[in-house]
Design a protein around this motif. Structure first.
Motif, PDB file in Angstrom:
ATOM      1  N   TYR A  59      12.369   3.982  -1.055  1.00 59.07           N
ATOM      2  CA  TYR A  59      10.680   3.269  -1.122  1.00 59.07           C
ATOM      3  C   TYR A  59      10.393   1.555  -1.755  1.00 59.07           C
ATOM      4  O   TYR A  59       9.570   0.395  -1.202  1.00 59.07           O
ATOM      5  CB  TYR A  59      10.457   4.153  -1.815  1.00 59.07           C
ATOM      6  CG  TYR A  59       9.275   3.563  -2.567  1.00 59.07           C
ATOM      7  CD1 TYR A  59       7.771   3.993  -2.328  1.00 59.07           C
ATOM      8  CD2 TYR A  59       8.744   3.115  -3.799  1.00 59.07           C
ATOM      9  CE1 TYR A  59       6.485   3.550  -2.607  1.00 59.07           C
ATOM     10  CE2 TYR A  59       8.270   2.625  -4.902  1.00 59.07           C
ATOM     11  CZ  TYR A  59       6.606   3.225  -4.188  1.00 59.07           C
ATOM     12  OH  TYR A  59       5.420   2.388  -4.200  1.00 59.07           O
ATOM     13  N   ALA A  60      10.940   1.059  -2.405  1.00 60.25           N
ATOM     14  CA  ALA A  60      11.308   0.326  -3.099  1.00 60.25           C
ATOM     15  C   ALA A  60      11.387  -1.745  -1.608  1.00 60.25           C
ATOM     16  O   ALA A  60      10.514  -1.914  -1.833  1.00 60.25           O
ATOM     17  CB  ALA A  60      12.461  -0.582  -4.281  1.00 60.25           C
ATOM     18  N   ALA A  61      12.387  -1.036  -0.982  1.00 61.07           N
ATOM     19  CA  ALA A  61      12.746  -1.586   0.155  1.00 61.07           C
ATOM     20  C   ALA A  61      12.005  -1.856   1.393  1.00 61.07           C
ATOM     21  O   ALA A  61      11.131  -2.954   1.747  1.00 61.07           O
ATOM     22  CB  ALA A  61      13.829  -1.531   0.715  1.00 61.07           C
ATOM     23  N   ALA A  62      11.348  -1.111   1.159  1.00 60.97           N
ATOM     24  CA  ALA A  62       9.859  -0.585   2.542  1.00 60.97           C
ATOM     25  C   ALA A  62       8.266  -1.017   2.427  1.00 60.97           C
ATOM     26  O   ALA A  62       8.496  -1.750   2.602  1.00 60.97           O
ATOM     27  CB  ALA A  62       9.872   0.946   2.022  1.00 60.97           C
ATOM     28  N   THR A  63       8.227  -0.769   1.077  1.00 61.19           N
ATOM     29  CA  THR A  63       7.264  -1.260   0.134  1.00 61.19           C
ATOM     30  C   THR A  63       7.125  -2.584   0.542  1.00 61.19           C
ATOM     31  O   THR A  63       7.033  -3.382   0.016  1.00 61.19           O
ATOM     32  CB  THR A  63       6.784  -0.828  -0.911  1.00 61.19           C
ATOM     33  OG1 THR A  63       7.786  -1.415  -1.533  1.00 61.19           O
ATOM     34  CG2 THR A  63       6.297   0.877  -1.068  1.00 61.19           C
ATOM     35  N   SER A  64       8.484  -3.547  -0.143  1.00 62.32           N
ATOM     36  CA  SER A  64       9.047  -4.770  -0.416  1.00 62.32           C
ATOM     37  C   SER A  64       7.926  -5.825   0.864  1.00 62.32           C
ATOM     38  O   SER A  64       8.089  -6.907   1.378  1.00 62.32           O
ATOM     39  CB  SER A  64      10.117  -5.176  -0.793  1.00 62.32           C
ATOM     40  OG  SER A  64      10.195  -4.780  -2.178  1.00 62.32           O
ATOM     41  N   ALA A  65       9.046  -5.414   2.080  1.00 62.81           N
ATOM     42  CA  ALA A  65       9.312  -5.616   3.291  1.00 62.81           C
ATOM     43  C   ALA A  65       7.762  -6.504   3.824  1.00 62.81           C
ATOM     44  O   ALA A  65       7.061  -6.264   4.529  1.00 62.81           O
ATOM     45  CB  ALA A  65       9.742  -4.933   3.636  1.00 62.81           C
ATOM     46  N   LEU A  66       6.795  -4.089   3.593  1.00 63.48           N
ATOM     47  CA  LEU A  66       5.446  -4.595   3.619  1.00 63.48           C
ATOM     48  C   LEU A  66       4.644  -5.267   3.310  1.00 63.48           C
ATOM     49  O   LEU A  66       3.829  -5.436   3.759  1.00 63.48           O
ATOM     50  CB  LEU A  66       4.862  -3.151   3.889  1.00 63.48           C
ATOM     51  CG  LEU A  66       5.374  -2.000   5.066  1.00 63.48           C
ATOM     52  CD1 LEU A  66       5.016  -0.312   4.692  1.00 63.48           C
ATOM     53  CD2 LEU A  66       4.744  -1.807   6.104  1.00 63.48           C
ATOM     54  N   THR A  67       4.330  -5.674   1.984  1.00 65.42           N
ATOM     55  CA  THR A  67       3.884  -6.384   1.213  1.00 65.42           C
ATOM     56  C   THR A  67       3.866  -7.388   1.756  1.00 65.42           C
ATOM     57  O   THR A  67       3.051  -8.548   1.538  1.00 65.42           O
ATOM     58  CB  THR A  67       4.558  -5.991  -0.784  1.00 65.42           C
ATOM     59  OG1 THR A  67       5.679  -6.455  -0.758  1.00 65.42           O
ATOM     60  CG2 THR A  67       3.799  -5.411  -1.084  1.00 65.42           C
ATOM     61  N   LEU A  68       5.440  -7.889   1.932  1.00 68.02           N
ATOM     62  CA  LEU A  68       5.501  -9.442   2.623  1.00 68.02           C
ATOM     63  C   LEU A  68       5.040  -9.864   3.835  1.00 68.02           C
ATOM     64  O   LEU A  68       4.749 -11.074   3.970  1.00 68.02           O
ATOM     65  CB  LEU A  68       7.332  -9.824   2.798  1.00 68.02           C
ATOM     66  CG  LEU A  68       7.707  -9.984   1.388  1.00 68.02           C
ATOM     67  CD1 LEU A  68       9.340 -10.094   1.381  1.00 68.02           C
ATOM     68  CD2 LEU A  68       7.242 -11.656   0.809  1.00 68.02           C
ATOM     69  N   LEU A  69       4.406  -8.254   5.011  1.00 65.79           N
ATOM     70  CA  LEU A  69       3.826  -8.805   5.866  1.00 65.79           C
ATOM     71  C   LEU A  69       2.430  -8.708   5.839  1.00 65.79           C
ATOM     72  O   LEU A  69       2.046  -9.416   6.320  1.00 65.79           O
ATOM     73  CB  LEU A  69       4.505  -7.732   6.637  1.00 65.79           C
ATOM     74  CG  LEU A  69       5.717  -7.828   7.015  1.00 65.79           C
ATOM     75  CD1 LEU A  69       6.114  -6.180   8.468  1.00 65.79           C
ATOM     76  CD2 LEU A  69       6.281  -8.779   8.360  1.00 65.79           C
ATOM     77  N   LEU A  70       2.027  -7.284   4.836  1.00 72.74           N
ATOM     78  CA  LEU A  70       0.618  -7.559   5.278  1.00 72.74           C
ATOM     79  C   LEU A  70      -0.545  -7.777   3.677  1.00 72.74           C
ATOM     80  O   LEU A  70      -1.566  -8.534   4.194  1.00 72.74           O
ATOM     81  CB  LEU A  70       0.917  -6.075   4.417  1.00 72.74           C
ATOM     82  CG  LEU A  70       0.862  -5.300   5.916  1.00 72.74           C
ATOM     83  CD1 LEU A  70       1.109  -3.542   5.631  1.00 72.74           C
ATOM     84  CD2 LEU A  70       0.899  -5.279   7.434  1.00 72.74           C
ATOM     85  N   LEU A  71       0.300  -8.868   3.028  1.00 74.00           N
ATOM     86  CA  LEU A  71      -0.229  -8.617   2.087  1.00 74.00           C
ATOM     87  C   LEU A  71      -0.924 -10.172   1.886  1.00 74.00           C
ATOM     88  O   LEU A  71       0.190 -11.439   2.633  1.00 74.00           O
ATOM     89  CB  LEU A  71       0.401  -8.948   0.471  1.00 74.00           C
ATOM     90  CG  LEU A  71      -0.025  -7.416  -0.293  1.00 74.00           C
ATOM     91  CD1 LEU A  71       0.768  -7.482  -1.470  1.00 74.00           C
ATOM     92  CD2 LEU A  71      -1.052  -6.860  -0.227  1.00 74.00           C
ATOM     93  N   PRO A  72      -2.334 -10.991   1.699  1.00 70.54           N
ATOM     94  CA  PRO A  72      -2.482 -12.323   2.036  1.00 70.54           C
ATOM     95  C   PRO A  72      -1.672 -13.444   0.722  1.00 70.54           C
ATOM     96  O   PRO A  72      -1.444 -14.513   1.520  1.00 70.54           O
ATOM     97  CB  PRO A  72      -3.897 -12.858   1.993  1.00 70.54           C
ATOM     98  CG  PRO A  72      -4.512 -11.123   1.304  1.00 70.54           C
ATOM     99  CD  PRO A  72      -3.470 -10.143   0.933  1.00 70.54           C
ATOM    100  N   ASP A  73      -1.897 -12.783  -0.031  1.00 68.36           N
ATOM    101  CA  ASP A  73      -0.885 -14.068  -0.849  1.00 68.36           C
ATOM    102  C   ASP A  73       1.240 -13.685  -1.456  1.00 68.36           C
ATOM    103  O   ASP A  73       0.950 -12.129  -1.756  1.00 68.36           O
ATOM    104  CB  ASP A  73      -1.795 -13.728  -2.622  1.00 68.36           C
ATOM    105  CG  ASP A  73      -0.965 -14.634  -3.538  1.00 68.36           C
ATOM    106  OD1 ASP A  73       0.082 -15.256  -3.116  1.00 68.36           O
ATOM    107  OD2 ASP A  73      -1.490 -14.156  -4.692  1.00 68.36           O
ATOM    108  N   LYS A  74       1.630 -14.468  -0.149  1.00 64.90           N
ATOM    109  CA  LYS A  74       2.834 -13.922  -0.583  1.00 64.90           C
ATOM    110  C   LYS A  74       3.554 -13.927  -1.670  1.00 64.90           C
ATOM    111  O   LYS A  74       5.308 -13.352  -2.337  1.00 64.90           O
ATOM    112  CB  LYS A  74       3.902 -14.453   0.374  1.00 64.90           C
ATOM    113  CG  LYS A  74       3.490 -15.164   2.164  1.00 64.90           C
ATOM    114  CD  LYS A  74       2.854 -13.150   2.678  1.00 64.90           C
ATOM    115  CE  LYS A  74       2.553 -13.238   3.799  1.00 64.90           C
ATOM    116  NZ  LYS A  74       2.370 -12.241   4.518  1.00 64.90           N
ATOM    117  N   LEU A  75       3.319 -14.828  -2.732  1.00 65.35           N
ATOM    118  CA  LEU A  75       3.132 -14.891  -3.862  1.00 65.35           C
ATOM    119  C   LEU A  75       3.547 -14.030  -4.890  1.00 65.35           C
ATOM    120  O   LEU A  75       4.011 -13.062  -5.875  1.00 65.35           O
ATOM    121  CB  LEU A  75       3.446 -16.335  -4.855  1.00 65.35           C
ATOM    122  CG  LEU A  75       4.117 -16.710  -6.230  1.00 65.35           C
ATOM    123  CD1 LEU A  75       5.261 -16.995  -6.004  1.00 65.35           C
ATOM    124  CD2 LEU A  75       3.259 -17.945  -7.098  1.00 65.35           C
TER     125      LEU A  75
END
Length: 174
Positions: A59-75
């Motif tokens: 779950y952590a790996a999947a959500t981490s990858a998706l947040t880096l791809l989908l969220l506008p604020d990468k930080l």
């Protein structure tokens, strides 16, 4: 683990991942970004309890990858990864240490992650030195928030395991 149990765990992780991404997206557009990280960390802890550590890492790996791809604020995505996806799983191991050793390890983890966020903010995401400056105030406030965050996670998970899980008739199935 039988097929039905594995399917249930994957489904729970998928639902939590979708909910987490929506919450992070909405939280990133408001001033509630730190509050949202606490909610997402609690979701990760719930997954550790209900599906086990291995599925929580998936779950952590999947959500981490998706947040880096989908969220506008990468930080903000990096902050999610370090404090709301990874830390709740590591907390499980930190708390197996003797109390006198557990807190220094947790604070060392925090300081390392704060430094990483500052370095990434300044040098990778070019947020500017004024915006992400590492100072004694940052470390002090960050440490105070982190201790409160850690204690709150522990209390919420204890409440869930002792009271809510029984009332909701949720049990470990596999």
């Amino acid at each position: 683990m039988d097929k039905k149990s594995a399917t249930r765990k994957v489904a729970v992780c998928g639902v939590f991942a979708a909910l987490c991404l929506v919450i992070l997206w909405l939280g990133g557009m408001t001033v509630l970004d730190l509050s949202v990280l606490v909610i997402c960390a609690l979701m990760t802890m719930l997954l550790v309890v209900e599906t086990g550590e291995r599925m929580a890492w998936v779950y952590a790996a999947a959500t981490s990858a998706l947040t880096l791809l989908l969220l506008p604020d990468k930080l903000y995505a990096i902050e999610y990864i370090l404090f709301a996806a990874v830390y709740p799983i590591l907390k499980l191991h930190f708390e197996k240490l003797p109390a006198l050793l557990a807190w220094p390890v947790k604070i060392s983890f925090l300081d390392s992650m704060l430094l990483l966020c500052v370095v990434l903010g300044q040098h990778v995401f070019m947020a500017g030195e004024d915006y992400y400056a590492l100072s004694w105030v940052t470390i002090g406030v960050g440490t105070a928030f982190f201790v409160l965050f850690d204690v709150t996670l522990s209390l919420c998970i204890s409440l869930y395991i002792v009271k809510l899980r029984k009332k909701l008739r949720i049990g470990r199935r596999g």
